[in-house]
Write a protein that holds these residues in place. Sequence first.
Motif, PDB file in Angstrom:
ATOM      1  N   THR A   1      -1.096   0.134  -1.409  1.00  0.00           N
ATOM      2  CA  THR A   1      -1.304  -1.237  -1.621  1.00  0.00           C
ATOM      3  C   THR A   1      -1.016  -2.066  -2.845  1.00  0.00           C
ATOM      4  O   THR A   1      -0.968  -1.238  -3.902  1.00  0.00           O
ATOM      5  N   THR A   2      -0.624  -3.200  -2.500  1.00  0.00           N
ATOM      6  CA  THR A   2      -0.396  -4.082  -4.049  1.00  0.00           C
ATOM      7  C   THR A   2      -1.345  -4.410  -4.671  1.00  0.00           C
ATOM      8  O   THR A   2      -1.217  -4.746  -5.786  1.00  0.00           O
ATOM      9  N   THR A   3      -2.584  -4.750  -4.052  1.00  0.00           N
ATOM     10  CA  THR A   3      -3.823  -5.083  -4.717  1.00  0.00           C
ATOM     11  C   THR A   3      -4.929  -4.320  -4.447  1.00  0.00           C
ATOM     12  O   THR A   3      -5.008  -3.383  -3.130  1.00  0.00           O
ATOM     13  N   GLN A   4      -6.143  -4.117  -5.263  1.00  0.00           N
ATOM     14  CA  GLN A   4      -7.238  -3.717  -5.128  1.00  0.00           C
ATOM     15  C   GLN A   4      -8.043  -4.024  -3.777  1.00  0.00           C
ATOM     16  O   GLN A   4      -8.814  -3.297  -3.147  1.00  0.00           O
ATOM     17  N   ASP A   5      -7.810  -5.278  -3.360  1.00  0.00           N
ATOM     18  CA  ASP A   5      -8.536  -6.202  -2.343  1.00  0.00           C
ATOM     19  C   ASP A   5      -8.216  -5.100  -0.993  1.00  0.00           C
ATOM     20  O   ASP A   5      -8.829  -4.824  -0.067  1.00  0.00           O
ATOM     21  N   LEU A   6      -6.604  -5.233  -1.087  1.00  0.00           N
ATOM     22  CA  LEU A   6      -6.184  -4.252   0.401  1.00  0.00           C
ATOM     23  C   LEU A   6      -6.766  -2.930   0.415  1.00  0.00           C
ATOM     24  O   LEU A   6      -7.021  -2.595   1.180  1.00  0.00           O
TER      25      LEU A   6
ATOM     26  N   LEU B   1      10.541  -1.234  -4.191  1.00  0.00           N
ATOM     27  CA  LEU B   1      11.054  -1.070  -2.912  1.00  0.00           C
ATOM     28  C   LEU B   1      12.266  -0.388  -3.035  1.00  0.00           C
ATOM     29  O   LEU B   1      12.518   0.582  -2.419  1.00  0.00           O
ATOM     30  N   GLN B   2      13.263  -1.179  -3.701  1.00  0.00           N
ATOM     31  CA  GLN B   2      14.673  -0.409  -3.703  1.00  0.00           C
ATOM     32  C   GLN B   2      14.653   0.740  -4.433  1.00  0.00           C
ATOM     33  O   GLN B   2      15.148   1.652  -4.194  1.00  0.00           O
ATOM     34  N   SER B   3      13.974   0.845  -5.582  1.00  0.00           N
ATOM     35  CA  SER B   3      13.993   1.879  -6.436  1.00  0.00           C
ATOM     36  C   SER B   3      13.355   3.305  -5.796  1.00  0.00           C
ATOM     37  O   SER B   3      13.631   4.344  -6.159  1.00  0.00           O
ATOM     38  N   ALA B   4      12.319   2.800  -5.100  1.00  0.00           N
ATOM     39  CA  ALA B   4      11.601   4.095  -4.488  1.00  0.00           C
ATOM     40  C   ALA B   4      12.304   4.609  -3.469  1.00  0.00           C
ATOM     41  O   ALA B   4      11.884   5.872  -3.214  1.00  0.00           O
ATOM     42  N   ARG B   5      13.036   3.850  -2.641  1.00  0.00           N
ATOM     43  CA  ARG B   5      14.067   4.690  -1.541  1.00  0.00           C
ATOM     44  C   ARG B   5      13.196   5.356  -0.410  1.00  0.00           C
ATOM     45  O   ARG B   5      13.458   6.603  -0.343  1.00  0.00           O
ATOM     46  N   ASN B   6      12.054   4.867  -0.066  1.00  0.00           N
ATOM     47  CA  ASN B   6      11.300   5.231   0.786  1.00  0.00           C
ATOM     48  C   ASN B   6      11.547   4.472   2.299  1.00  0.00           C
ATOM     49  O   ASN B   6      11.041   3.395   2.205  1.00  0.00           O
ATOM     50  N   GLY B   7      12.443   5.013   3.108  1.00  0.00           N
ATOM     51  CA  GLY B   7      12.671   4.224   4.310  1.00  0.00           C
ATOM     52  C   GLY B   7      11.359   3.789   5.285  1.00  0.00           C
ATOM     53  O   GLY B   7      11.339   2.896   5.793  1.00  0.00           O
ATOM     54  N   LYS B   8      10.613   4.619   5.178  1.00  0.00           N
ATOM     55  CA  LYS B   8       9.273   4.419   5.870  1.00  0.00           C
ATOM     56  C   LYS B   8       8.567   3.261   5.733  1.00  0.00           C
ATOM     57  O   LYS B   8       7.977   2.615   6.373  1.00  0.00           O
ATOM     58  N   VAL B   9       8.620   2.845   4.452  1.00  0.00           N
ATOM     59  CA  VAL B   9       7.706   1.686   4.135  1.00  0.00           C
ATOM     60  C   VAL B   9       8.522   0.380   3.716  1.00  0.00           C
ATOM     61  O   VAL B   9       8.249  -0.524   2.957  1.00  0.00           O
ATOM     62  N   GLN B  10       9.755   0.469   4.265  1.00  0.00           N
ATOM     63  CA  GLN B  10      10.763  -0.827   3.853  1.00  0.00           C
ATOM     64  C   GLN B  10      10.343  -1.920   5.048  1.00  0.00           C
ATOM     65  O   GLN B  10      10.016  -1.598   6.060  1.00  0.00           O
TER      66      GLN B  10
ATOM     67  N   ARG C   1       6.874   6.261  -8.034  1.00  0.00           N
ATOM     68  CA  ARG C   1       6.498   7.382  -7.454  1.00  0.00           C
ATOM     69  C   ARG C   1       5.487   6.997  -6.351  1.00  0.00           C
ATOM     70  O   ARG C   1       5.532   7.737  -5.241  1.00  0.00           O
ATOM     71  N   GLN C   2       4.468   6.167  -6.520  1.00  0.00           N
ATOM     72  CA  GLN C   2       3.415   5.925  -5.448  1.00  0.00           C
ATOM     73  C   GLN C   2       4.422   5.309  -4.337  1.00  0.00           C
ATOM     74  O   GLN C   2       3.894   5.774  -3.176  1.00  0.00           O
ATOM     75  N   VAL C   3       4.921   4.490  -4.485  1.00  0.00           N
ATOM     76  CA  VAL C   3       5.939   3.900  -3.214  1.00  0.00           C
ATOM     77  C   VAL C   3       6.544   4.988  -2.593  1.00  0.00           C
ATOM     78  O   VAL C   3       6.723   4.906  -1.259  1.00  0.00           O
ATOM     79  N   PHE C   4       7.448   5.693  -3.518  1.00  0.00           N
ATOM     80  CA  PHE C   4       8.069   6.904  -2.695  1.00  0.00           C
ATOM     81  C   PHE C   4       7.365   7.937  -1.857  1.00  0.00           C
ATOM     82  O   PHE C   4       7.904   8.100  -0.713  1.00  0.00           O
ATOM     83  N   ARG C   5       6.037   8.073  -2.006  1.00  0.00           N
ATOM     84  CA  ARG C   5       5.371   9.154  -1.489  1.00  0.00           C
ATOM     85  C   ARG C   5       4.491   8.420  -0.199  1.00  0.00           C
ATOM     86  O   ARG C   5       3.797   9.246   0.520  1.00  0.00           O
ATOM     87  N   ALA C   6       4.473   6.993  -0.428  1.00  0.00           N
ATOM     88  CA  ALA C   6       3.528   6.412   0.667  1.00  0.00           C
ATOM     89  C   ALA C   6       3.913   6.533   2.142  1.00  0.00           C
ATOM     90  O   ALA C   6       5.309   6.582   2.405  1.00  0.00           O
TER      91      ALA C   6
END
Length: 302
Positions: free
Chosen positions: A27-32, A91-100, A67-72
């Motif tokens: 998540t981007t924030t702790q509330d989420l 998002l671009q650096s993480a290269r994780n298609g699932k979370v685009q 790394r976190q976004v890559f594994r999400a």
Amino acid sequence: MTYYRILFGLLLLVASLSSHAALRVVTTTQDLAAIAEAVGGEQVKVESLTPGTRDPHFASAKPSMIRQVFRADLLLVIGADMEIGWLPPLLQSARNGKVQPGNPGYLDLSTGVPLLGQVSGPIDRSMGDVHAKGNPHYWLDPRNGVRMAEAIASRLSELDPAHEGEYRGRLADFKQTMASRLPHWSADLAALKGQPVIAYHKSLIYLADAFEFNIVDEVEPKPGIAPSAASLSALVARIRSDEIGLLLMEPHYERRSARYLNEQTGIGIAVLPQSVGATPEIVTYFDLFDAIVAALTSAGGA
Ligand SMILES: [Zn+2]
């Protein structure tokens, strides 16, 4: 033959392990994160990219975040341009298609809540940090927390249909807790109803909407623009003429302006946590409103 049998056995083992593995929710924030944990329970492993102690408009993309976004498996964002300064490159650096954006692993919660403060007409930098899509601080209305929990439960059920029953059950618990707490918060803030207050940043309009008080002005002359001597003296005059008794601000803003306004007019100051994690005691989304209500009542605003 035996090799194939062993290989097949291993494949089955891997398949069964992965079907039991928790969904990785970032998540981007702790509330989420707090809402995702409440709804996801043991079926999810949740990490927030930013801490609740910081101004959510800003973050610098660290390698650990990539790394976190890559594994999400699922990325939850506030949206409405809140993360526009830092999430796209991440998002671009993480290269994780699932979370685009556009894929099932990307969920923008702003699309499921009624946004306030939409600006119509052309927007330019002279207007400060305003957003055409509307004000992104919507998690500060507890009724929006329920909408966010609903959207998260639906998406988790879509990604992990085997556990839909658990997600729906925890969503029902979340709604029930909210239904039992909300009347108490409203009662505690009854004296604030209809009162004019000043906010530091244009971030508390959802809180004001939920608890029916009026934010008549901000310390920032424009969103994201620091006050000047002239804008502060105009505010002193306004506080006196309109008899405004309370100034609300988040802990991450400078305190000098608030102290000055307090010295000049005697206005009360309530420093409100804006996010889960703003202080160590605020662990759940419900804790956040307990802390906000406590800060408001002890500031003499209610
Ligand atoms: Zn803002």
